[in-house]
Each structure stands twice: as C-alpha cells, then as structure tokens.
Design a protein around this motif. Structure first.
Motif, PDB file in Angstrom:
ATOM      1  N   THR A 164       0.874  -1.255   0.044  1.00 25.00           N
ATOM      2  CA  THR A 164      -0.022   0.058  -0.009  1.00 25.00           C
ATOM      3  C   THR A 164       0.960   1.151   0.276  1.00 25.00           C
ATOM      4  N   GLY A 165       0.305   2.512  -0.453  1.00 24.95           N
ATOM      5  CA  GLY A 165       1.043   3.553  -0.113  1.00 24.95           C
ATOM      6  C   GLY A 165       1.321   3.866   1.239  1.00 24.95           C
TER       7      GLY A 165
ATOM      8  N   PHE B 261       0.032  15.864   1.609  1.00 27.94           N
ATOM      9  CA  PHE B 261       1.427  15.661   1.490  1.00 27.94           C
ATOM     10  C   PHE B 261       1.811  15.321   0.035  1.00 27.94           C
ATOM     11  N   ASP B 262       2.958  15.252  -0.140  1.00 26.48           N
ATOM     12  CA  ASP B 262       3.498  14.765  -1.533  1.00 26.48           C
ATOM     13  C   ASP B 262       2.877  13.418  -2.018  1.00 26.48           C
TER      14      ASP B 262
ATOM     15  N   GLN C  89       0.990   8.297  -1.415  1.00 25.54           N
ATOM     16  CA  GLN C  89       2.562   8.595  -1.682  1.00 25.54           C
ATOM     17  C   GLN C  89       3.023   7.148  -2.139  1.00 25.54           C
ATOM     18  N   GLN C  90       3.610   7.178  -3.410  1.00 27.07           N
ATOM     19  CA  GLN C  90       3.978   6.113  -4.226  1.00 27.07           C
ATOM     20  C   GLN C  90       5.479   5.758  -4.224  1.00 27.07           C
ATOM     21  N   ASP C  91       6.317   6.857  -3.868  1.00 29.93           N
ATOM     22  CA  ASP C  91       7.752   6.669  -3.887  1.00 29.93           C
ATOM     23  C   ASP C  91       8.192   5.845  -2.731  1.00 29.93           C
TER      24      ASP C  91
ATOM     25  N   LYS D  79      11.720   3.891  -8.361  1.00 33.17           N
ATOM     26  CA  LYS D  79      11.622   3.566 -10.103  1.00 33.17           C
ATOM     27  C   LYS D  79      10.022   3.311 -10.360  1.00 33.17           C
ATOM     28  N   LYS D  80       9.180   3.469  -9.409  1.00 31.72           N
ATOM     29  CA  LYS D  80       7.782   3.052  -9.401  1.00 31.72           C
ATOM     30  C   LYS D  80       7.507   1.638 -10.195  1.00 31.72           C
ATOM     31  N   ASP D  81       8.436   0.876 -10.002  1.00 32.72           N
ATOM     32  CA  ASP D  81       8.148  -0.491 -10.311  1.00 32.72           C
ATOM     33  C   ASP D  81       6.930  -1.196  -9.499  1.00 32.72           C
TER      34      ASP D  81
END
Length: 362
Positions: free
Chosen positions: A59-60, A179-180, A210-212, A273-275
């Motif tokens: 999850t994020g 948030f970012d 937040q995905q990074d 890398k958002k893989d």
C-alpha cells in the motif's frame, strides 16, 4: 567287570553333559547375535534457521481519501488521475453561495460590534477620568458605564468567534494536498454536488497516495511471532515482476489480531523506480532465526500417538518416555521442548512398540 561298567556309564554321562553344555552356549551365542541393537543419539542444541512464505499487501506509505466538509458544487478541478502533487497544492475549488453570504454577514456584525465596543470603552474612560474630581460623577454612573463596556466587549468577542467560524468553513471550499503524492482516484467532475452527508458523500473526491515509498504489511501467525525482530531483512516478490526485492522489518504491532490470531508486521519499501504499485499482492519470505539454541532431533526420534508427543530416553539401558512439544521443522530435523538435558541418550528411530521400562540394547 562291574567296575568297568560303572566307569563306562560315568564317561557316557560326562560326554552327554559336555555336548549339552556346548549346544546351550551355541544357542545363547546365536541368540545374542540375532538380537538387534537399538541406535541412539546424543541430544544436542542447535540454532535452527528456517523460512516462512506468507502473502502480503503493498500500500502507499501514506494514503488519504479527500471528502467535502460542506455542501457545495465543484467549481474548479485542477488535477486528474496520475497527477503528481505537492503538499499544500490546491486541488479542487468548491462553490457554496450561502457560505459567502454568511461570511459577509459575519464581517458586518464584527465591524458593528467593534464600533459599539470602542464607543462604550471611550465613554467609560472619559467618565473615569472625570470621576477623579470629587463630586463630578456618581459612583453608580461609573459602574453602569463599566458594565456597558464589559457587555459590549463580550459581544464583540462573540462576533470575532462567529466570523472566524465562517472563515474556517469558507476555507473548506478549497481542497489542498496534505502531503506529496500522486492522485490515485478521482470521482468528481465540474459541477458535481458534494457534501458531508447524502449522495454527494458516497465516494471521496480524490484519493492521494505516496507512491515513492510503500508499506508492505504481512500477518504472521502466532506460532512464529517470537522469531521475528525489528531490523530483520526479508525478501519478497510480486507476480508481475521477475526480480526479488529486499526490505527490513520496520514496525511490529506487538499484539495479535483477535480474528486471525496473528501479528501485523510492516516493512518500508523504497519505490523510486515506481516498479511496484500500491495494491499489489506480494509473497514474502520471512527468516525465522531463533534467539537461542534449542534441542533439535531427527523426525524419526519423535513419536506421535494417542497419548501425545514424546521421545524415548535411555536411562541405564531402559526406555523412558518423555513428553515434548514440537517447534519448527526443517528437512528431516525438528525442534523439541521438554524435560531434557544435553547429552541425553534418545532412541533415533522410536516407535509406539517400545514401552516404558523396556530393555534397550545399545
């Protein structure tokens, strides 16, 4: 002649006795050779290291659903699915004409009460200065002026609070990013009616993730919770990608879920890398490293019967059953816990046929 017969008979009996004795010794020897020996082992401690495969969910690291605080219409929509946003960035502007009217009324009342309070305060101050000359102002008039001033001040403070409340409600018409992150879902269009209740509140306006940096959560069964510690490294994989990923245990709930009887364990996964995508199901390989050495025996030494689990301990060439509890298993070895000591002799291949007190030929 008679003496010769007696001597011959004696010789015959001696020969028969000798042959019988030899045959008996041969039978005993054969029997001793035929009787099998029981293989035993000396009990030792080992640090057993195993691995556990469990499903987990990505999850994020932060995720929030944004809703409308007040009943309004979508006036301006500045983002869409996949838009990267920064903390504080304006995302949606809502429109509620009644809020604007309430704000204008609150500002008018605030200015009115401010003027009234300023007048009553000035009046009191003049009367107070005049009252310093004895006999010019009565004490009652001065007290009435002071009471009027305090009353006007209280109403002025109420007007300030009312104006602040409406101003805050007016601020809710602007939806900003907390948030970012990335806009993962959008459920409104221009002109959509939204609100805190009713049909307009069925779905969130936006979902921000937040995905990074992702959060990998796994539920560990009660049996294995004692083997995991913060900082332990583990690996995981997802079906859509061939590579293996690494992560460390960052947080442990320290309590068991009442339904699943498992402990929630979380890992932080850097996803520059958002893989990896939030919502993916992963398979986690958790290392189960014991804190201390434990007794480890071959699986063949453990007997499982209606009477329970036990091993056969050899004391003075006699069998003694010792009840045990089993722990982890790996290949042909298994952890056991019971009333045992180092160097105890155990039957390597035990069975229910061996009874308490049976002679064990080692």
């Amino acid at each position: 002649m008679k003496n010769k017969i007696i001597q011959s008979s004696a010789l015959f009996f001696v020969a028969v006795f000798f042959l019988t004795s030899c045959n008996s010794k041969k039978e005993e020897t054969v029997t001793a050779e035929i009787e099998p020996k029981t293989e035993t082992i000396s009990l030792e401690k080992e640090k057993l290291t195993t691995e556990l495969r469990l499903p987990a969910e990505l999850t994020g690291f932060q995720q929030v659903d944004l809703y409308a605080k007040v009943s309004s219409f979508v006036k301006l929509l500045k983002v869409d699915i996949g838009t990267k946003v920064k903390k504080g960035q304006l995302l949606i502007v809502l429109e509620a004409p009644e809020i604007s009217s309430q704000l204008a009324a609150a500002e008018s009342r605030l200015k009115s009460m401010e003027a009234i309070y300023a007048t009553s305060k000035s009046t009191y101050n003049r009367l107070y200065e005049t009252s310093k000359v004895e006999g010019t102002i009565s004490k009652n008039d001065l007290e009435m002026a002071n009471g009027k001033k305090n009353s006007d001040y209280a109403q002025y403070q109420a007007a300030v609070a009312a104006h602040k409340e409406v101003s805050i409600m007016r601020g809710y018409l602007e939806i900003r990013a907390p948030f970012d992150g990335v806009v993962a879902a959008r459920n409104v269009n221009l002109g959509t009616f939204v609100g805190p209740a009713g049909k307009g509140s069925d779905l969130p306006l936006l979902t921000i993730q937040q995905q990074d940096k992702l959060r990998l959560a796994v539920s560990v069964p009660e049996l294995y919770t004692g083997y995991l510690h913060e900082g332990d490294q583990m690996s995981f994989n997802v079906k859509s990608l061939p590579e293996n990923f690494k992560a460390k245990i960052t947080r442990m709930s320290g309590a068991l879920d009442l339904k699943l009887r498992s402990e929630r364990v979380e890992m932080d996964v850097i996803n520059t890398k958002k893989d990896l995508l939030p919502g993916m199901v992963a398979e986690v390989l958790l290392p189960l490293n014991a804190k201390d050495s434990t007794f480890v025996v071959p699986k063949s030494a453990l007997v499982s019967s209606a009477e329970g689990l036990y091993v056969i301990k050899v004391i003075d060439h006699k069998a003694t059953r010792v009840n045990v509890k089993k722990g982890r298993e790996i290949d042909d070895k298994i952890e056991i816990f019971g009333d045992l000591n180092l160097k105890d002799k155990l039957v390597k291949i035990a069975s229910e046929e061996t009874k308490e007190g049976d002679i064990i030929n080692e």
